[in-house]
Design an enzyme around this catalytic site. Structure first.
Site, PDB file in Angstrom:
ATOM      1  N   LYS A 289       0.840  -1.204   0.000  1.00  0.00           N
ATOM      2  CA  LYS A 289       0.000   0.000   0.000  1.00  0.00           C
ATOM      3  C   LYS A 289       0.873   1.251   0.000  1.00  0.00           C
ATOM      4  O   LYS A 289       2.082   1.176   0.269  1.00  0.00           O
ATOM      5  CB  LYS A 289      -0.912  -0.018   1.221  1.00  0.00           C
ATOM      6  CG  LYS A 289      -0.163  -0.007   2.555  1.00  0.00           C
ATOM      7  CD  LYS A 289      -1.067  -0.339   3.731  1.00  0.00           C
ATOM      8  CE  LYS A 289      -0.310  -0.345   5.034  1.00  0.00           C
ATOM      9  NZ  LYS A 289      -1.102  -0.895   6.147  1.00  0.00           N
TER      10      LYS A 289
ATOM     11  N   TYR B 271      13.619  31.812   4.918  1.00  0.00           N
ATOM     12  CA  TYR B 271      12.379  32.463   5.356  1.00  0.00           C
ATOM     13  C   TYR B 271      12.392  32.778   6.844  1.00  0.00           C
ATOM     14  O   TYR B 271      12.917  31.997   7.642  1.00  0.00           O
ATOM     15  CB  TYR B 271      11.189  31.557   5.052  1.00  0.00           C
ATOM     16  CG  TYR B 271      10.834  31.491   3.592  1.00  0.00           C
ATOM     17  CD1 TYR B 271      10.764  32.645   2.804  1.00  0.00           C
ATOM     18  CD2 TYR B 271      10.564  30.268   2.983  1.00  0.00           C
ATOM     19  CE1 TYR B 271      10.432  32.577   1.462  1.00  0.00           C
ATOM     20  CE2 TYR B 271      10.217  30.188   1.645  1.00  0.00           C
ATOM     21  CZ  TYR B 271      10.144  31.342   0.887  1.00  0.00           C
ATOM     22  OH  TYR B 271       9.815  31.271  -0.426  1.00  0.00           O
TER      23      TYR B 271
HETATM   24  C1  LIG Z   1      -0.287  -1.862   6.873  1.00  0.00           C
HETATM   25  C2  LIG Z   1      -0.813  -3.120   7.424  1.00  0.00           C
HETATM   26  C3  LIG Z   1       0.034  -4.230   7.609  1.00  0.00           C
HETATM   27  C4  LIG Z   1       1.529  -4.180   7.444  1.00  0.00           C
HETATM   28  O1  LIG Z   1       2.135  -3.751   8.646  1.00  0.00           O
HETATM   29  P1  LIG Z   1       3.731  -3.651   8.818  1.00  0.00           P
HETATM   30  O2  LIG Z   1       3.902  -3.213  10.216  1.00  0.00           O
HETATM   31  O3  LIG Z   1       4.179  -2.622   7.841  1.00  0.00           O
HETATM   32  O4  LIG Z   1       4.304  -4.990   8.525  1.00  0.00           O
HETATM   33  C5  LIG Z   1      -0.555  -5.422   8.004  1.00  0.00           C
HETATM   34  N1  LIG Z   1      -1.889  -5.511   8.221  1.00  0.00           N
HETATM   35  C6  LIG Z   1      -2.729  -4.459   8.093  1.00  0.00           C
HETATM   36  C7  LIG Z   1      -4.176  -4.622   8.356  1.00  0.00           C
HETATM   37  C8  LIG Z   1      -2.207  -3.226   7.704  1.00  0.00           C
HETATM   38  O5  LIG Z   1      -3.036  -2.168   7.579  1.00  0.00           O
END
Ligand SMILES: *Cc1c(COP(=O)(O)O)cnc(C)c1O
Length: 369
Positions: free
Chosen positions: A38, A264
């Protein structure tokens, strides 16, 4: 590796492959990896990452939103893709692109069944997510009987997997709570497995869960940050390689005299003759404003150069007094030495945020180290 001539995010597929094999080696026999790609592959390059992991034989992908799955399908990814947070408005896209929804409420389950039936789907793969204490998304244990009758009542869908998510998998002090969550998951999944004539697969651990709760690896683990080179545990992290390296170059060098100010709001005032370098990267690229005024730093020829004055939208200025360098020289913001996690820590953040903050304006360059 060629030197950077502009701001780039280098994505090292060999580091990714190394991390994938390393994490596989930590799993119980028979446990497979669902690679979480993701948010552009944690800010890297989801397509390059997914292609490499598909080549290496990864079992599953997970994305947060349907559109992220569409991008992977457009790129030719054929491996199953779980959409963790689907919305009803995306059901059509989900089915058209063979994406598999996480159904996290009774409402969602019934809506998807209705939609799949209207589309004359047969045994369309779906996943059920249970809330065991995170209180974010998920069905309740009390929903199980109703869910089972809904599943039995429709030929349009078929349950692929049952899962949950821990609230504090990285925190050993919350072990009692995590074990309670795992116990609840065990009960729910057993109830479902017993009632069905087929066996959905089970998964409930993210990266830090993999390390802390080896008894709960089940059929699959949902691994995100570990694949990109970070974990909650320093020793394990040292066995991994950061996949992303953020590089830039020196655009211009200035020499400030005592009393001159920089940037700035004139936030930096030279107390002595000070050499500064202006770099083509700013808060619009993911360098948080909180890194300004000496909180963050970059590396130039192995030397730390603190960020001076305020972070601008498109630029930062760093103090290079005493560092031998010239315009056009390469600058490392994070990578192997200063890691994304080191920088994150300086502003009370976490590697996840630093990595995913890198904006799409920065070119991704895929390499094999
Ligand atoms: C993002 C996510 C993961 C991955 O978690 P990591 O700590 O990056 O391994 C696993 N399960 C869900 C439901 C997530 O939203």
């Amino acid at each position: 590796m060629p030197k950077a001539t502009q701001t780039i995010l280098e994505i090292d597929l060999n580091a990714l492959g190394h991390n994938y094999q390393y994490i596989l080696s930590q799993l119980q026999e028979g446990t497979e990896i669902m690679a979480v790609v993701k948010a552009f592959g944690y800010g890297s390059d989801a397509i390059a990452v997914a292609k490499e992991l598909e080549r290496l034989g990864v079992a599953y992908f997970a994305v947060a939103y349907a559109q992220e799955g569409v991008q992977l399908r457009d790129a030719g990814i054929q491996t199953p893709i779980l959409v963790l947070h689907p919305q009803e408005v995306n059901f059509k896209t989900i089915i058209n692109r063979c994406l598999e929804p996480c159904l996290y409420s009774q409402k969602m389950l019934h809506a998807f069944i209705g939609f799949a039936e209207k589309q004359e789907q047969k045994i369309y793969p779906v996943h059920l997510k249970f809330n065991t204490g995170l209180n974010r998304l998920g069905l309740a244990q009390d929903d199980v009987q109703e869910i089972l009758s809904a599943l039995e009542g429709s030929k349009a869908i078929k349950l692929r997997s049952v899962f949950s998510h821990l609230a504090a998998s990285e925190d050993k002090q919350e072990e009692v709570f995590s074990l309670k969550q795992l116990d609840a998951f065990q009960k729910i999944s057993k109830e479902i497995k017993t009632a069905l004539s087929y066996t959905p697969f089970l998964h409930t651990l993210n990266t830090s869960g993999i390390l802390n709760y080896p008894k709960a690896h089940y059929d699959m683990v949902r691994c995100g940050i570990g694949l990109y080179g970070f974990t909650n545990d320093a020793q394990t992290t040292s066995g991994l390689k950061p996949v992303a390296t953020l590089k830039t170059v020196i655009s211009q060098i200035h020499t400030l005299q005592k009393g001159d100010t920089l940037g700035y709001n004139r936030a930096f005032k030279a107390q002595k003759t000070t050499k500064t370098a202006t770099l083509p990267i700013g808060h619009a690229d993911g360098i948080a404003r909180a890194y300004g005024n000496g909180v963050g730093w970059v590396s130039i020829k192995g030397h730390k150069a603190p960020i001076s004055g305020n972070v601008c939208m498109d630029m930062i200025m760093v103090d290079i007094t005493g560092i031998e360098c010239e315009e056009g020289d390469e600058v490392i913001i994070f990578g192997k030495d200063t890691t994304a996690e080191n920088l994150a820590t300086a502003i009370g953040s976490i590697s996840y945020e630093t990595l995913t903050a890198i904006s799409q304006r920065i070119q991704r360059v895929v390499i094999r180290s």
